[in-house]
Write a protein that holds these residues in place. Structure first.
Motif, mmCIF file in Angstrom:
data_model
loop_
_atom_site.group_PDB
_atom_site.id
_atom_site.type_symbol
_atom_site.label_atom_id
_atom_site.label_comp_id
_atom_site.label_asym_id
_atom_site.label_seq_id
_atom_site.Cartn_x
_atom_site.Cartn_y
_atom_site.Cartn_z
ATOM 1 N N PHE A 189 0.825 -1.210 0.000
ATOM 2 C CA PHE A 189 0.000 0.000 0.000
ATOM 3 C C PHE A 189 0.860 1.263 0.000
ATOM 4 C CE2 PHE A 189 -2.761 3.322 1.337
ATOM 5 C CZ PHE A 189 -4.033 2.945 0.945
ATOM 6 N N LEU A 190 1.886 1.261 0.839
ATOM 7 C CA LEU A 190 2.564 2.524 1.134
ATOM 8 C C LEU A 190 3.779 2.834 0.276
ATOM 9 C CD1 LEU A 190 2.376 2.216 4.994
ATOM 10 C CD2 LEU A 190 1.154 3.891 3.617
ATOM 11 N N VAL A 191 4.503 1.804 -0.141
ATOM 12 C CA VAL A 191 5.778 2.082 -0.809
ATOM 13 C C VAL A 191 5.608 2.962 -2.050
ATOM 14 C CG1 VAL A 191 7.623 0.988 -2.143
ATOM 15 C CG2 VAL A 191 7.176 0.265 0.194
ATOM 16 N N PRO A 192 4.659 2.682 -2.955
ATOM 17 C CA PRO A 192 4.529 3.602 -4.103
ATOM 18 C C PRO A 192 4.216 5.026 -3.666
ATOM 19 C CG PRO A 192 3.312 1.577 -4.501
ATOM 20 C CD PRO A 192 3.728 1.542 -3.069
ATOM 21 N N LEU A 193 3.397 5.168 -2.618
ATOM 22 C CA LEU A 193 3.081 6.517 -2.145
ATOM 23 C C LEU A 193 4.312 7.191 -1.556
ATOM 24 C CD1 LEU A 193 -0.297 5.750 -0.291
ATOM 25 C CD2 LEU A 193 0.041 6.390 -2.674
ATOM 26 N N MET A 194 5.134 6.405 -0.880
ATOM 27 C CA MET A 194 6.314 6.985 -0.232
ATOM 28 C C MET A 194 7.411 7.351 -1.221
ATOM 29 S SD MET A 194 6.864 4.668 3.136
ATOM 30 C CE MET A 194 6.070 5.042 4.681
ATOM 31 N N ILE A 195 7.496 6.603 -2.324
ATOM 32 C CA ILE A 195 8.574 6.877 -3.276
ATOM 33 C C ILE A 195 8.103 7.771 -4.424
ATOM 34 C CG2 ILE A 195 9.787 4.732 -2.719
ATOM 35 C CD1 ILE A 195 8.767 3.555 -5.353
ATOM 36 N N GLY A 196 6.845 8.176 -4.353
ATOM 37 C CA GLY A 196 6.331 9.096 -5.372
ATOM 38 C C GLY A 196 5.999 8.431 -6.686
ATOM 39 N N SER A 283 19.486 8.765 -0.365
ATOM 40 C CA SER A 283 19.595 9.401 0.948
ATOM 41 C C SER A 283 18.296 10.070 1.373
ATOM 42 C CB SER A 283 20.718 10.442 0.921
ATOM 43 O OG SER A 283 20.444 11.390 -0.090
ATOM 44 N N ARG A 284 17.306 10.099 0.474
ATOM 45 C CA ARG A 284 16.011 10.666 0.843
ATOM 46 C C ARG A 284 14.933 9.593 0.954
ATOM 47 N NH1 ARG A 284 16.104 15.711 -3.457
ATOM 48 N NH2 ARG A 284 17.665 16.964 -2.372
ATOM 49 N N LEU A 285 15.310 8.380 0.686
ATOM 50 C CA LEU A 285 14.329 7.298 0.715
ATOM 51 C C LEU A 285 13.837 7.110 2.152
ATOM 52 C CD1 LEU A 285 13.244 5.109 -1.321
ATOM 53 C CD2 LEU A 285 14.949 3.579 -0.352
ATOM 54 N N PRO A 286 12.527 7.055 2.367
ATOM 55 C CA PRO A 286 12.034 6.824 3.736
ATOM 56 C C PRO A 286 12.618 5.541 4.319
ATOM 57 C CG PRO A 286 10.238 7.450 2.286
ATOM 58 C CD PRO A 286 11.431 7.246 1.409
ATOM 59 N N TRP A 591 -1.637 12.754 12.183
ATOM 60 C CA TRP A 591 -0.481 12.726 13.085
ATOM 61 C C TRP A 591 0.483 13.877 12.800
ATOM 62 C CZ3 TRP A 591 -2.494 9.217 16.029
ATOM 63 C CH2 TRP A 591 -3.168 8.129 15.480
ATOM 64 N N ASN A 592 0.077 14.748 11.859
ATOM 65 C CA ASN A 592 0.932 15.873 11.472
ATOM 66 C C ASN A 592 2.297 15.378 10.987
ATOM 67 O OD1 ASN A 592 1.362 18.514 10.997
ATOM 68 N ND2 ASN A 592 1.949 19.049 13.097
ATOM 69 N N SER A 593 2.257 14.402 10.113
ATOM 70 C CA SER A 593 3.478 13.796 9.590
ATOM 71 C C SER A 593 3.980 14.560 8.375
ATOM 72 C CB SER A 593 3.177 12.349 9.196
ATOM 73 O OG SER A 593 4.206 11.829 8.398
ATOM 74 N N LYS A 594 5.284 14.471 8.127
ATOM 75 C CA LYS A 594 5.853 15.072 6.922
ATOM 76 C C LYS A 594 5.986 14.050 5.791
ATOM 77 C CE LYS A 594 8.598 18.701 9.127
ATOM 78 N NZ LYS A 594 8.063 19.887 8.441
ATOM 79 N N GLY A 595 5.520 12.845 6.015
ATOM 80 C CA GLY A 595 5.663 11.783 5.021
ATOM 81 C C GLY A 595 4.910 12.084 3.737
ATOM 82 N N LEU A 596 5.513 11.707 2.615
ATOM 83 C CA LEU A 596 4.905 11.964 1.303
ATOM 84 C C LEU A 596 3.540 11.291 1.190
ATOM 85 C CD1 LEU A 596 5.413 13.204 -1.509
ATOM 86 C CD2 LEU A 596 6.525 11.071 -2.167
ATOM 87 N N GLU A 597 3.377 10.158 1.864
ATOM 88 C CA GLU A 597 2.118 9.410 1.742
ATOM 89 C C GLU A 597 0.926 10.156 2.328
ATOM 90 O OE1 GLU A 597 4.510 8.742 3.830
ATOM 91 O OE2 GLU A 597 3.837 7.776 5.678
ATOM 92 N N TRP A 598 1.201 11.185 3.138
ATOM 93 C CA TRP A 598 0.103 11.935 3.756
ATOM 94 C C TRP A 598 -0.249 13.188 2.962
ATOM 95 C CZ3 TRP A 598 -2.629 9.622 7.390
ATOM 96 C CH2 TRP A 598 -2.027 8.610 8.136
ATOM 97 N N LEU A 616 12.140 16.933 -2.781
ATOM 98 C CA LEU A 616 13.074 17.997 -2.420
ATOM 99 C C LEU A 616 13.872 17.696 -1.156
ATOM 100 C CD1 LEU A 616 10.675 21.006 -3.072
ATOM 101 C CD2 LEU A 616 12.359 20.024 -4.645
ATOM 102 N N SER A 617 13.317 16.865 -0.273
ATOM 103 C CA SER A 617 14.062 16.548 0.952
ATOM 104 C C SER A 617 13.547 15.241 1.534
ATOM 105 C CB SER A 617 13.925 17.674 1.981
ATOM 106 O OG SER A 617 12.722 17.537 2.698
ATOM 107 N N ASP A 618 14.261 14.740 2.557
ATOM 108 C CA ASP A 618 13.761 13.547 3.232
ATOM 109 C C ASP A 618 12.584 13.946 4.132
ATOM 110 O OD1 ASP A 618 14.541 14.017 6.055
ATOM 111 O OD2 ASP A 618 16.559 14.059 5.225
ATOM 112 N N PRO A 619 11.797 12.969 4.583
ATOM 113 C CA PRO A 619 10.576 13.338 5.313
ATOM 114 C C PRO A 619 10.762 13.463 6.819
ATOM 115 C CG PRO A 619 10.530 11.008 4.775
ATOM 116 C CD PRO A 619 11.824 11.531 4.267
ATOM 117 N N TYR A 620 11.981 13.724 7.270
ATOM 118 C CA TYR A 620 12.217 13.725 8.722
ATOM 119 C C TYR A 620 12.686 15.087 9.229
ATOM 120 C CZ TYR A 620 12.125 8.821 7.482
ATOM 121 O OH TYR A 620 11.756 7.621 6.959
ATOM 122 N N ARG A 621 12.371 16.140 8.519
ATOM 123 C CA ARG A 621 12.870 17.472 8.895
ATOM 124 C C ARG A 621 11.964 18.126 9.941
ATOM 125 N NH1 ARG A 621 18.003 18.260 6.537
ATOM 126 N NH2 ARG A 621 18.052 16.781 4.808
#
Lengths: 660, 215
Positions: A189-196, A283-286, A591-598, A616-621
């Motif tokens: 479910f999530l990997v395609p959403l996370m990798i765009g 280096s930006r991969l979740p 959850w106020n996440s920075k993840g691409l999937e949200w 543009l950046s990793d999702p942990y900023r």
């Protein structure tokens, strides 16, 4: 970004059909009902064929042939083929022979799509959620039957034969389930959403993996009416050769599940390598995607060896080969080597996804960047690589050359180093954090607590002197339940509470969720911690009687197991109530996440992204006011597409898609 | 999933997704080879393990050997398939679509022939399956070898059949070898993968031919 736009079939995978494509309508009528019909017909045909081959009379319909292993194997094999044909999984491979292009899938609404062979990774992910829960609850019910038998050391409910069958079935079902519990539902479910990405690399392979996985559960359950199998989940020869017809179900079941695992891992690995959006550098991969990549590598490279092993076992039982029969030039230790060459990497197939979930959730609930991200990713790959060099520690007591033991003791202890990296990434992220103790975070913290026991006892077990003492005891059993259930299963439920709002658009009930968590956490520990003690006191695994002095500890474990089981009743009520009966719409990003999937709307669009994002950046900023947004979905992309990281500047290379 | 099935994609996105799909075929081919190689590695491990253990002195009593001529023909079929598929690819890159088609159909034929010979060989063995470690392992390896050849034949046949159907669609765009349509590019990526895969089949066939017939 170019202005001109064309209606696309997504390379023939979604949208309108490509010219010359097989008709999509033909497959769409097939569903789980036709799959069951196909399975029954296939089973009957295979059984008849097996009897015909053995009897030499094609017209004799034999019945009551539970000892005809050929008939059992062929019945199970054709049953699985019939199941896959009935669901429509074989339509395209057959159409390909006639040169047809991939048929397009028309997006469907409603519940019916969840009962079909579908190419939408989001639907497959939800199908997997239901599938793994079916596996988990079946195995869990059997576990409670085992604990019921162990309530009393001498008064019996099942007797030795049924008891060992229950133990074997429980172990096999849970191991099968655990290999896919995260890769299947959350990974797909999530990997395609996370990798765009708009899709998986091979959506048919993805869908096939699910329907193969489900057929594996049915196959392993056929062992009960066939007399079960007495080997435990490890299936050791020579007991394998002597076991009743249920052993055929074990071998076929692991063959089928193994096929599903290979397919799932193959698709996952290729998707992550090749379908990352522009700007999604390694280096930006979740970190969750890193864990999926490591797991996929293990699934694809370790499982074929298991497949070879069960294939040889099947031949021994049907074609009268003697691969595991010492008296005829074979060796029972051959099975042990093949099995554990797969079996130990499998431990990490089960551990890595749990840590991936934990590391993904920690920054969200600590509002800090993930500590030592690169170390965590390196640890996951390191664990995966080292896991191929430790399998012989399972054979310390099985007659290997004693001179080999120190080497495998060393490799096993070495693997605790990258595992420690992964653990310390979690601890570093928690350090001085303002932790939000929301429901998913509770499960993550429980994982770190439980895994400490499971991991440290694992280091003990890798040492030959201790291994000699506790091998085959409940100590080992408690150890791997602490790592797999205490680690992976806790992470899975944490991930489910966290991502279900994304998957279904509905929140789970917080109060019921907390009741579930605390019951699960307390009674998991009360169920399994006493088993360390009874193991050290000498209680062996897989034996239905034990010393009366161990009854109190066993009773604590058994009663706790019922309450642990009840915690899943609470979860199921919560799931059914909030997702089916009275859904409560979830906020877009609860959850106020920075993840691409949200970042996408709810419900998720069929193609995920209307424009391919530029990362543009990793999702942990977290806590970085000047941080760039995770991705650009349009305007900025248009401006940068001709400069540095837009689509035009992205080139797939041999190692995937990277920026120039 | 409530949006329209069709997606309005800019040309760059279509090109980008095509490159991703080409990369997936490239990576998938190599990973598929890895998967199958590990399964055959399990058989190879069994060969050396049983041979070194030599339980009851029954690894290979009296120098049992499967029919050498048939075994050589099977390995030869794999080698011919690989050469033909690679030659076809070589010609395709030079714009000779017909040569590629003929070579690919012939490759599929070689695969089917090899598979058939392998199955036939299993009926012509001079030993029973459980007679020795060698005999058991040979009977286990035979169907895997046949299946591998069949997979190669399937890949080649489906490519050749696909080329027939695509011919008219790509004729105005430079043909199979030059068209820049996404489906033609993916077709060529798959053709390249097939050639690579056939060399893998040949490697496996020759290695096990050495182990089972020569050593």
């Amino acid at each position: 970004m170019a202005i001109s736009a064309t209606a696309s079939a997504g390379l023939g995978q979604t949208g309108g059909p490509a010219p010359g494509a097989a008709s999509p309508a033909r497959g769409s009528r097939l569903n789980v009902g036709t799959a069951f019909a196909g399975a029954v017909l296939g089973y009957l045909f295979g059984h008849w064929l097996g009897n015909a081959i053995v009897s030499g009379d094609l017209y004799e319909v034999a019945f009551n042939t539970s000892t005809n292993n050929v008939a059992i194997f062929l019945a199970l094999l054709f049953g699985v083929v019939g199941w896959l044909a009935g669901i429509g999984a074989l339509n395209y491979p057959i159409a390909k022979i006639m040169g047809k292009e991939a048929p397009a899938e028309i997006p469907e609404e409603g519940w019916a799509r969840f009962l079909k062979f579908t190419l939408d990774h989001k639907v497959v992910g939800i199908q997997y959620v239901v599938g793994v829960l079916m596996f988990f609850f079946t195995g869990g019910l059997i576990a409670m039957a085992i604990r019921t038998e162990l309530l009393n050391p001498t008064s019996h409910i099942f007797g030795p034969n049924i008891y060992i069958q229950l133990v074997s079935e429980h172990g096999s079902i849970m191991m099968m389930m655990a290999t896919s519990i995260v890769v299947g539902p959350l990974g797909n479910f999530l990997v395609p959403l996370m990798i765009g990405s708009r899709r998986m690399a091979f959506p048919r392979v993805e869908a096939l993996s699910f329907w193969v996985f489900i057929s594996g559960l049915m196959v392993i359950l056929t062992a009960f009416p066939l007399g079960g199998f007495q080997t435990g989940w490890t299936g050791y020869a020579p007991l394998q050769e002597q076991s009743s017809g249920g052993m055929d179900s074990y071998l076929m079941g692991f063959g089928v599940i193994g096929t599903g695992m290979i397919l799932a891992g193959f698709n996952m690995a290729v998707s992550i390598i090749t379908y990352r959006a522009p700007g999604m550098r390694w280096s930006r991969l979740p970190i969750f995607a890193w864990s999926m990549l490591g797991t996929a590598g293990l699934l694809t490279l370790a499982t074929p060896v298991l497949f070879a092993g069960v294939y040889m076992g099947a031949l021994d039982r049907t074609a009268q080969t003697a691969l595991f029969v010492n008296a005829h030039g074979g060796s029972s230790f051959l099975w042990e080597n093949l099995f554990w060459f797969f079996g130990h990497p499998e431990v990490y197939i089960m551990a890595l996804p749990g840590f991936g979930i934990a590391a993904e959730l920690l920054p969200v609930f600590t509002r800090k960047p993930l500590f030592a991200y690169r170390v965590g990713a390196a640890g996951m790959i390191g664990v995966g690589l080292l896991s191929f060099f430790v399998w012989q520690h399972h054979l310390f007591q099985s007659g290997i050359n004693p001179d080999m033991r120190p080497m495998f003791m060393l490799t096993t202890e070495l693997i605790s180093i990258p595992t420690g990296f992964i653990y310390l990434v979690g601890m570093g992220t928690l350090w001085r954090a303002k932790i939000r103790l929301e429901l998913p975070m509770l499960f993550v913290l429980a994982l770190y607590f439980n895994f400490l026991f499971g991991g440290i006892t694992g280091v003990y077990l890798s040492d030959v002197p201790i291994n000699v003492q506790v091998h085959g005891s409940f100590f080992v059993m408690a150890h791997f339940h602490y790592t797999i259930m205490g680690g992976l299963v806790f992470a899975f439920f944490g991930g489910l509470y966290y991502w279900l709002p994304r998957m279904t658009g509905s929140m789970m009930n917080e109060t019921l969720g907390r009741i579930h968590f605390w019951m699960m956490f307390i009674f998991f520990n009360l169920t399994f911690f006493p088993l360390f003690i009874v193991g050290l006191l000498g209680m062996p695994r897989r034996v239905f009687e034990y010393a009366p002095r161990l009854q109190t500890l066993n009773d604590i474990s058994s009663i706790s197991s019922y309450l642990l089981g009840f915690s899943f009743v609470v979860f199921t009520i919560n799931l059914v109530w909030t997702q089916f009966i009275s859904p409560k719409p979830a906020p877009p990003n609860p959850w106020n996440s920075k993840g691409l999937e949200w970042t996408m709307p709810t419900p998720l669009p069929f193609h995920n992204f209307s424009r391919i994002p530029v990362i543009l950046s990793d999702p942990y900023r977290y806590g970085e006011p000047d941080a760039l947004p995770v991705a650009d979905f349009g305007e900025i992309a248009a401006a940068t597409s001709s400069t540095h990281e837009g689509l035009a500047g992205a080139q797939p290379t041999s190692s995937g898609t990277e920026e120039v | 999933m409530a949006d329209a099935p069709g997606l309005m994609e800019p040309a760059e996105e279509i090109a980008y997704e095509t490159r991703c799909a080409e990369g997936a075929i490239w990576t998938g081919t190599r990973l598929l080879i890895g998967v199958i190689a590990m399964a055959f590695a399990g058989v190879g491990f069994a060969y050396f393990y049983l041979r070194s253990v030599n339980s009851e002195g029954l690894w290979r009593p009296h120098g049992q050997t499967a029919p050498l001529l048939l075994g050589t023909e099977i390995a030869g079929a794999a080698l011919v398939g690989a050469i033909l598929q690679s030659y076809g690819l070589f010609r395709l890159r030079r714009g000779l679509d017909l040569d590629w088609s003929v070579a690919t159909w012939a490759t599929a034929g070689a695969g089917v022939l090899g598979c058939g010979l392998q199955i036939w060989e299993l009926t012509r063995l001079g030993f029973q399956p459980g007679q020795s470690g060698y005999a058991s392992l040979f009977v286990a390896w035979g169907p895997l070898s046949a299946a591998l050849l069949l997979v190669g034949a399937y890949w080649s046949e489906t490519l050749a059949a696909r080329a027939l159907r695509m011919k008219s669609a790509v004729a105005g765009d430079g043909g199979l070898s030059a068209s820049q349509l996404p489906r033609a590019r993916l077709f060529r990526a798959s053709a390249e993968g097939a050639a690579y895969f056939w060399w893998f089949i040949t490697t496996v066939s020759v290695l096990f031919w050495l182990l089972f017939y020569i050593v």
